[in-house]
Design a protein around this motif. Structure first.
Motif, short mmCIF file in Angstrom:
data_model
loop_
_atom_site.label_atom_id
_atom_site.label_comp_id
_atom_site.label_asym_id
_atom_site.label_seq_id
_atom_site.Cartn_x
_atom_site.Cartn_y
_atom_site.Cartn_z
N SER A 33 34.47 10.66 44.01
CA SER A 33 34.60 9.66 45.05
C SER A 33 33.24 9.15 45.51
CB SER A 33 35.40 10.21 46.23
OG SER A 33 34.72 11.28 46.83
N VAL A 34 32.23 10.00 45.54
CA VAL A 34 30.88 9.58 45.90
C VAL A 34 30.33 8.63 44.85
CG1 VAL A 34 28.51 10.38 46.22
CG2 VAL A 34 30.39 11.60 47.30
N ALA A 35 30.58 8.92 43.59
CA ALA A 35 30.11 8.07 42.51
C ALA A 35 30.75 6.68 42.59
CB ALA A 35 30.42 8.71 41.16
N HIS A 36 32.03 6.63 42.91
CA HIS A 36 32.70 5.34 43.03
C HIS A 36 32.18 4.55 44.23
CE1 HIS A 36 35.59 5.52 39.81
NE2 HIS A 36 35.85 6.78 40.12
N ALA A 37 31.87 5.23 45.30
CA ALA A 37 31.35 4.54 46.48
C ALA A 37 29.98 3.94 46.19
CB ALA A 37 31.25 5.51 47.65
N LYS A 38 29.12 4.67 45.50
CA LYS A 38 27.79 4.16 45.15
C LYS A 38 27.91 2.99 44.19
CE LYS A 38 25.21 8.41 45.85
NZ LYS A 38 24.40 9.45 45.20
N GLU A 39 28.84 3.08 43.25
CA GLU A 39 29.03 2.03 42.27
C GLU A 39 29.52 0.75 42.95
OE1 GLU A 39 32.28 1.11 38.91
OE2 GLU A 39 31.35 3.08 38.82
N GLY A 40 30.40 0.89 43.91
CA GLY A 40 30.91 -0.28 44.63
C GLY A 40 29.81 -1.03 45.34
N ASN A 41 28.86 -0.32 45.93
CA ASN A 41 27.74 -0.97 46.60
C ASN A 41 26.84 -1.68 45.61
OD1 ASN A 41 28.62 -0.04 49.05
ND2 ASN A 41 27.30 1.76 49.05
N ALA A 42 26.61 -1.11 44.46
CA ALA A 42 25.74 -1.71 43.45
C ALA A 42 26.37 -2.98 42.89
CB ALA A 42 25.46 -0.72 42.33
N VAL A 43 27.67 -2.97 42.67
CA VAL A 43 28.35 -4.13 42.11
C VAL A 43 28.35 -5.28 43.11
CG1 VAL A 43 30.58 -5.00 41.32
CG2 VAL A 43 29.75 -2.79 40.52
N SER A 44 28.50 -5.00 44.39
CA SER A 44 28.55 -6.06 45.38
C SER A 44 27.21 -6.76 45.53
CB SER A 44 29.01 -5.51 46.73
OG SER A 44 28.06 -4.59 47.22
N TYR A 51 28.76 -12.30 32.84
CA TYR A 51 29.14 -10.96 32.42
C TYR A 51 28.48 -9.91 33.29
CZ TYR A 51 29.41 -6.74 29.63
OH TYR A 51 29.63 -5.45 29.23
N HIS A 52 29.25 -8.96 33.73
CA HIS A 52 28.70 -7.78 34.40
C HIS A 52 29.58 -6.59 34.06
CE1 HIS A 52 31.46 -9.68 37.29
NE2 HIS A 52 31.76 -8.46 37.68
N GLU A 53 28.92 -5.47 33.86
CA GLU A 53 29.61 -4.26 33.43
C GLU A 53 30.18 -3.55 34.65
OE1 GLU A 53 27.53 -2.08 30.40
OE2 GLU A 53 28.31 -0.22 31.24
N THR A 54 31.49 -3.36 34.64
CA THR A 54 32.16 -2.68 35.75
C THR A 54 32.66 -1.32 35.27
OG1 THR A 54 34.27 -3.72 35.18
CG2 THR A 54 32.89 -4.86 36.80
N HIS A 56 35.71 -0.15 34.79
CA HIS A 56 36.75 -0.12 33.75
C HIS A 56 36.18 -0.56 32.40
CE1 HIS A 56 37.09 -4.40 34.89
NE2 HIS A 56 37.66 -4.58 33.72
N ILE A 57 35.18 -1.42 32.40
CA ILE A 57 34.54 -1.80 31.14
C ILE A 57 33.76 -0.62 30.57
CG2 ILE A 57 32.78 -3.28 30.10
CD1 ILE A 57 33.70 -5.46 32.07
N ARG A 58 33.03 0.13 31.43
CA ARG A 58 32.31 1.32 30.97
C ARG A 58 33.27 2.37 30.43
NH1 ARG A 58 29.88 2.03 35.93
NH2 ARG A 58 28.96 0.01 36.20
N ALA A 59 34.41 2.52 31.09
CA ALA A 59 35.41 3.49 30.62
C ALA A 59 35.93 3.09 29.24
CB ALA A 59 36.55 3.59 31.62
N TYR A 60 36.12 1.78 29.03
CA TYR A 60 36.56 1.30 27.73
C TYR A 60 35.50 1.58 26.67
CZ TYR A 60 37.80 -1.91 23.98
OH TYR A 60 38.10 -2.44 22.77
N TYR A 61 34.25 1.28 26.96
CA TYR A 61 33.17 1.55 26.02
C TYR A 61 33.09 3.04 25.70
CZ TYR A 61 31.35 -3.20 26.78
OH TYR A 61 31.18 -4.55 26.85
#
Length: 66
Positions: A33-44, A51-54, A56-61
């Motif tokens: 949950s901490v990792a997702h919170a940090k990722e959300g701030n970086a994406v915003s 193109y930007h890597e999110t 779900h795209i990283r999970a696919y790769y």
């Protein structure tokens, strides 16, 4: 016929393993949950055009690598 005494060392081992497994699961869940919170701030903060890597795209790769 003698009654066997319960093996306390075995019981304590099993209790320790159970508690340790539960603690590991809690730590892992909180780390995710901490990792997702940090990722959300970086994406915003990134440019939202193009193109930007999110996540779900990283999970696919990552699934392609396996």
């Amino acid at each position: 016929m003698k009654k066997q005494q319960p093996d306390l060392s075995r019981r304590s081992l099993l209790k320790t393993l159970t508690v340790g497994s539960a603690a590991t699961a809690v730590v892992a869940a909180s780390g995710i949950s901490v990792a997702h919170a940090k990722e959300g701030n970086a994406v915003s903060k990134q440019n939202k055009d193009g193109y930007h890597e999110t996540a779900h795209i990283r999970a696919y790769y990552n699934s392609l690598r396996s």
